[in-house]
Design a protein around this motif. Structure first.
Motif, mmCIF file in Angstrom:
data_model
loop_
_atom_site.group_PDB
_atom_site.id
_atom_site.type_symbol
_atom_site.label_atom_id
_atom_site.label_comp_id
_atom_site.label_asym_id
_atom_site.label_seq_id
_atom_site.Cartn_x
_atom_site.Cartn_y
_atom_site.Cartn_z
ATOM 1 N N LYS A 5 8.750 -0.278 1.586
ATOM 2 C CA LYS A 5 9.068 -1.201 0.501
ATOM 3 C C LYS A 5 10.551 -1.442 0.297
ATOM 4 O O LYS A 5 10.948 -2.505 -0.129
ATOM 5 N N GLU A 6 11.389 -0.501 0.590
ATOM 6 C CA GLU A 6 12.816 -0.680 0.311
ATOM 7 C C GLU A 6 13.517 -1.632 1.263
ATOM 8 O O GLU A 6 14.655 -1.999 1.051
ATOM 9 N N MET A 10 0.859 -1.173 0.000
ATOM 10 C CA MET A 10 0.000 0.000 0.000
ATOM 11 C C MET A 10 0.901 1.230 0.000
ATOM 12 O O MET A 10 1.768 1.346 0.883
ATOM 13 N N ASN A 11 0.724 2.090 -0.981
ATOM 14 C CA ASN A 11 1.571 3.273 -1.114
ATOM 15 C C ASN A 11 3.032 2.839 -1.065
ATOM 16 O O ASN A 11 3.450 2.028 -1.852
ATOM 17 N N GLU A 12 3.796 3.331 -0.129
ATOM 18 C CA GLU A 12 5.216 2.978 -0.027
ATOM 19 C C GLU A 12 5.476 1.897 1.013
ATOM 20 O O GLU A 12 6.602 1.706 1.449
ATOM 21 N N TYR A 13 4.420 1.176 1.420
ATOM 22 C CA TYR A 13 4.557 0.141 2.445
ATOM 23 C C TYR A 13 4.221 -1.238 1.914
ATOM 24 O O TYR A 13 3.450 -1.393 0.969
ATOM 25 N N GLN A 14 4.805 -2.236 2.541
ATOM 26 C CA GLN A 14 4.505 -3.624 2.200
ATOM 27 C C GLN A 14 4.106 -4.370 3.468
ATOM 28 O O GLN A 14 4.503 -4.009 4.571
ATOM 29 N N PHE A 15 3.313 -5.408 3.276
ATOM 30 C CA PHE A 15 2.840 -6.258 4.358
ATOM 31 C C PHE A 15 3.456 -7.632 4.162
ATOM 32 O O PHE A 15 3.429 -8.178 3.062
ATOM 33 N N LYS A 16 4.027 -8.165 5.247
ATOM 34 C CA LYS A 16 4.670 -9.474 5.187
ATOM 35 C C LYS A 16 4.187 -10.330 6.355
ATOM 36 O O LYS A 16 3.891 -9.813 7.429
ATOM 37 N N GLU A 27 17.770 0.764 11.680
ATOM 38 C CA GLU A 27 18.263 2.139 11.798
ATOM 39 C C GLU A 27 17.468 3.157 10.981
ATOM 40 O O GLU A 27 17.464 4.334 11.306
ATOM 41 N N GLU A 28 16.807 2.707 9.918
ATOM 42 C CA GLU A 28 16.170 3.636 8.987
ATOM 43 C C GLU A 28 14.676 3.847 9.187
ATOM 44 O O GLU A 28 14.111 4.781 8.641
ATOM 45 N N THR A 29 14.017 2.956 9.939
ATOM 46 C CA THR A 29 12.564 3.059 10.024
ATOM 47 C C THR A 29 12.022 2.413 11.295
ATOM 48 O O THR A 29 12.654 1.529 11.864
ATOM 49 N N ASP A 30 10.865 2.879 11.733
ATOM 50 C CA ASP A 30 10.146 2.200 12.796
ATOM 51 C C ASP A 30 9.705 0.839 12.263
ATOM 52 O O ASP A 30 9.623 0.640 11.039
#
Length: 104
Positions: free
Chosen positions: A102-103, A28-34, A48-51
């Motif tokens: 996503k990254e 969804m948008n710039e996010y992914q679900f796993k 280090e880069e994201t919650d």
């Protein structure tokens, strides 16, 4: 995966058996679900880069922090701030959904 398809996380979990190996189920948008199946302990690490968001679908997940321990049960969600060192584990099989950029 068809963007108009209903996603059934519990059904998706039946499609794999590996532990500690996130499987992509949608974005969804710039996010992914796993989805992740876990048991036992994982190593100490930090994002280090994201919650990081952990949503427990089945079982109980434990997150050790350097100063305390958090137990997250079925139906509960926990947000780990970026840069915080954690050690995830589960005493018995646990199924979780991750939500992350996503990254990653």
């Amino acid at each position: 995966m068809n963007q108009y398809q209903i996603i059934k996380p519990m059904q998706e979990l039946t499609k794999f058996t590996e532990f500690w190996s996130p499987k992509y189920i949608g974005g969804m948008n710039e996010y992914q679900f796993k989805l992740v199946k876990m048991i036992g302990e994982y190593e100490w690490h930090a994002h280090e880069e994201t919650d990081k968001v952990f949503f427990v679908l089945e079982g109980v997940m434990i997150i050790d922090l350097r100063d305390r321990q958090v137990r997250i049960a079925k139906g509960e969600m926990f947000i780990v701030p970026k840069g915080l060192e954690i050690k995830p584990s589960a005493e018995s099989e646990c199924h979780i959904m991750l939500m992350e950029p996503k990254e990653l």
